[in-house]
Write an enzyme that holds these catalytic residues in place. Structure first.
Site, PDB file in Angstrom:
ATOM      1  N   TRP A  21       0.839  -1.199   0.000  1.00 43.04           N
ATOM      2  CA  TRP A  21       0.000   0.000   0.000  1.00 43.04           C
ATOM      3  C   TRP A  21       0.877   1.254   0.000  1.00 43.04           C
ATOM      4  O   TRP A  21       1.819   1.365   0.783  1.00 43.04           O
ATOM      5  CB  TRP A  21      -0.892  -0.020   1.243  1.00 43.04           C
ATOM      6  CG  TRP A  21      -1.800   1.152   1.398  1.00 43.04           C
ATOM      7  CD1 TRP A  21      -2.619   1.695   0.441  1.00 43.04           C
ATOM      8  CD2 TRP A  21      -1.997   1.932   2.583  1.00 43.04           C
ATOM      9  NE1 TRP A  21      -3.317   2.758   0.969  1.00 43.04           N
ATOM     10  CE2 TRP A  21      -2.959   2.934   2.277  1.00 43.04           C
ATOM     11  CE3 TRP A  21      -1.471   1.874   3.866  1.00 43.04           C
ATOM     12  CZ2 TRP A  21      -3.388   3.868   3.213  1.00 43.04           C
ATOM     13  CZ3 TRP A  21      -1.896   2.815   4.802  1.00 43.04           C
ATOM     14  CH2 TRP A  21      -2.860   3.799   4.472  1.00 43.04           C
ATOM     15  N   TYR A  54      -4.661  -0.707  -5.002  1.00 45.46           N
ATOM     16  CA  TYR A  54      -3.388  -0.046  -4.710  1.00 45.46           C
ATOM     17  C   TYR A  54      -2.758   0.438  -6.014  1.00 45.46           C
ATOM     18  O   TYR A  54      -2.479  -0.356  -6.911  1.00 45.46           O
ATOM     19  CB  TYR A  54      -2.419  -0.997  -4.002  1.00 45.46           C
ATOM     20  CG  TYR A  54      -2.846  -1.430  -2.612  1.00 45.46           C
ATOM     21  CD1 TYR A  54      -3.897  -0.820  -1.940  1.00 45.46           C
ATOM     22  CD2 TYR A  54      -2.176  -2.464  -1.961  1.00 45.46           C
ATOM     23  CE1 TYR A  54      -4.270  -1.220  -0.671  1.00 45.46           C
ATOM     24  CE2 TYR A  54      -2.544  -2.872  -0.684  1.00 45.46           C
ATOM     25  CZ  TYR A  54      -3.601  -2.246  -0.050  1.00 45.46           C
ATOM     26  OH  TYR A  54      -3.979  -2.652   1.204  1.00 45.46           O
ATOM     27  N   SER A 151     -11.601  -7.606   5.529  1.00 45.61           N
ATOM     28  CA  SER A 151     -10.750  -6.531   6.034  1.00 45.61           C
ATOM     29  C   SER A 151     -11.627  -5.408   6.567  1.00 45.61           C
ATOM     30  O   SER A 151     -12.524  -4.927   5.860  1.00 45.61           O
ATOM     31  CB  SER A 151      -9.841  -5.999   4.922  1.00 45.61           C
ATOM     32  OG  SER A 151      -9.055  -4.910   5.379  1.00 45.61           O
ATOM     33  N   PRO A 207       0.891  -1.669  11.532  1.00 41.56           N
ATOM     34  CA  PRO A 207       1.347  -1.969  12.894  1.00 41.56           C
ATOM     35  C   PRO A 207       2.334  -0.933  13.432  1.00 41.56           C
ATOM     36  O   PRO A 207       2.564  -0.880  14.638  1.00 41.56           O
ATOM     37  CB  PRO A 207       2.008  -3.343  12.744  1.00 41.56           C
ATOM     38  CG  PRO A 207       2.485  -3.371  11.323  1.00 41.56           C
ATOM     39  CD  PRO A 207       1.411  -2.647  10.555  1.00 41.56           C
ATOM     40  N   ALA A 209       1.758   2.275  12.895  1.00 38.77           N
ATOM     41  CA  ALA A 209       0.980   3.524  12.908  1.00 38.77           C
ATOM     42  C   ALA A 209       1.458   4.485  11.828  1.00 38.77           C
ATOM     43  O   ALA A 209       1.746   5.656  12.091  1.00 38.77           O
ATOM     44  CB  ALA A 209       1.012   4.172  14.288  1.00 38.77           C
ATOM     45  N   LYS A 216      10.669   8.302  14.143  1.00 35.18           N
ATOM     46  CA  LYS A 216      11.383   9.250  13.276  1.00 35.18           C
ATOM     47  C   LYS A 216      10.767  10.639  13.288  1.00 35.18           C
ATOM     48  O   LYS A 216      11.372  11.593  12.787  1.00 35.18           O
ATOM     49  CB  LYS A 216      11.432   8.722  11.849  1.00 35.18           C
ATOM     50  CG  LYS A 216      10.082   8.570  11.168  1.00 35.18           C
ATOM     51  CD  LYS A 216      10.253   7.934   9.788  1.00 35.18           C
ATOM     52  CE  LYS A 216       8.920   7.672   9.106  1.00 35.18           C
ATOM     53  NZ  LYS A 216       9.098   6.988   7.808  1.00 35.18           N
ATOM     54  N   GLY A 283       5.379  -2.201   5.330  1.00 33.60           N
ATOM     55  CA  GLY A 283       5.832  -1.706   4.046  1.00 33.60           C
ATOM     56  C   GLY A 283       7.343  -1.544   4.064  1.00 33.60           C
ATOM     57  O   GLY A 283       7.959  -1.488   5.129  1.00 33.60           O
ATOM     58  N   THR A 285      10.490   0.480   1.630  1.00 32.59           N
ATOM     59  CA  THR A 285      10.977   1.183   0.451  1.00 32.59           C
ATOM     60  C   THR A 285      12.488   1.049   0.298  1.00 32.59           C
ATOM     61  O   THR A 285      13.063   1.557  -0.650  1.00 32.59           O
ATOM     62  CB  THR A 285      10.611   2.678   0.519  1.00 32.59           C
ATOM     63  OG1 THR A 285      11.174   3.249   1.711  1.00 32.59           O
ATOM     64  CG2 THR A 285       9.097   2.856   0.545  1.00 32.59           C
TER      65      THR A 285
END
Length: 324
Positions: A21, A54, A151, A207, A209, A216, A283, A285
């Site tokens: 996502w 997505y 979901s 998870p 948030a 960070k 996720g 990157t």
């Protein structure tokens, strides 16, 4: 990597799953996506989650060629259906037509013959539950999907689907994908207990948030450049992105140091302490994100650390029952 059985099925998922996502097919190019997926696979992640909506199909298209490099028999591939995918009145929801059309589009984009876990992305108030459940059963019988789940359904919707399927002899849903984190606990009151009662495992999203639990962020008015909070997706974080929340998260850092882990790993371990949770979907990157998240699978922390974590976050936690 650790693995848990998903609900009342025999399907086993890595406790860390890789999601797509707001990343693959959108802000993250195909090359980076491949690097992250391959790193996750090397680290024992066998569960990859996506959705037809997505990047408007882009996430599935990016994943398709990458998945061909993996052992399909070992992979647990999940996608979803519900949200509008076109402008016409039938290109949305959980009608037999929309589900039938979208499962074939997803199979084509993902370049696979079947989907392991097909999920109803939301509950459809405009389609009879019987129609949706029967269509999911038909897809299982046809071999297009192996299992199905939901979901963000509430407790009554989940119970209704299970009881209907049992009564009709149809394939019963085995999973739920709710939002769940140490800052978002609304499903604990009724949804998670209902899932345990009716045999659904939970594969939870956000998870961390939406990155807030990584620690960070420190200034709600000046998020770091290049982060989600500084992007066009910042509005999705409004429930978390307040100064009191950010300050509370910073107070978790000594706990993570005491546990010998990163703040992200502590947040993931917090979710996995819950027996109703089968897997946490993260996720990535960068491959370094994968490495950090996967390490949470093997943490065995003193429950007292989680108790202290709850105490610190309690004043800023969204824990009202989720009953929408």
């Amino acid at each position: 990597m650790q693995y848990r059985t998903l609900g009342h099925s025999g399907l086993k998922l890595s406790v860390i799953g890789l999601g797509s996502w707001l990343t693959y097919g959108g802000n993250v190019g195909a090359g980076v996506a491949r690097t992250c997926v391959m790193r996750a696979w090397e680290r024992g992640v066998n569960f990859i989650d996506t959705a037809n909506v997505y990047a408007h199909g882009g996430a599935e298209e990016v994943l398709g060629p990458i998945l061909k490099e993996l052992n399909r028999d070992a992979l647990v591939l999940a996608t979803k259906v519900y949200f509008p995918i076109g402008d016409s009145v039938n290109e949305r929801g959980l009608s037999r037509k929309h589900i039938r059309d979208q499962v074939h589009h997803s199979l084509r984009r993902l370049q696979v013959d079947y989907i392991d876990l097909y999920q109803c992305h939301r509950y459809d108030l405009t389609t009879p539950l019987e129609e949706t459940c029967e269509m999911m059963n038909d897809l299982v019988r046809a071999g297009k999907i192996l299992y199905w789940g939901v979901s963000e359904w509430n407790a009554d919707q989940i119970a209704g689907a299970v009881l209907l399927c049992r009564a009709r002899g149809w394939a019963v849903p085995i999973s739920n994908q709710p939002q769940y984190s140490a800052l978002w606990r609304r499903v604990e009151t009724r949804v998670l207990p209902t899932c345990r009662e009716y045999g659904l495992g939970n594969v939870v999203w956000s998870p961390l948030a939406m990155g807030v639990l990584t620690g960070k962020y420190t200034d709600a008015k000046h998020p770091p450049a290049g982060t989600r909070a500084a992007s066009a997706n910042a509005e999705m974080m409004e429930d978390y992105f307040t100064q009191p929340v950010l300050d509370a998260v910073q107070r978790l850092k000594p706990l993570a140091q005491k546990a010998g882990c990163s703040l992200s790993q502590l947040a993931l371990a917090w979710c996995l302490r819950q027996p109703a949770v089968t897997s946490v979907i993260v996720g990535a990157t960068k491959p370094e994100h994968v490495d950090d998240n996967v390490a949470a699978a093997d943490l065995h922390l003193d429950p007292a650390i989680f108790e202290e974590m709850n105490r610190i976050l309690e004043p800023v936690t969204a824990d009202e029952p989720y009953e929408s």
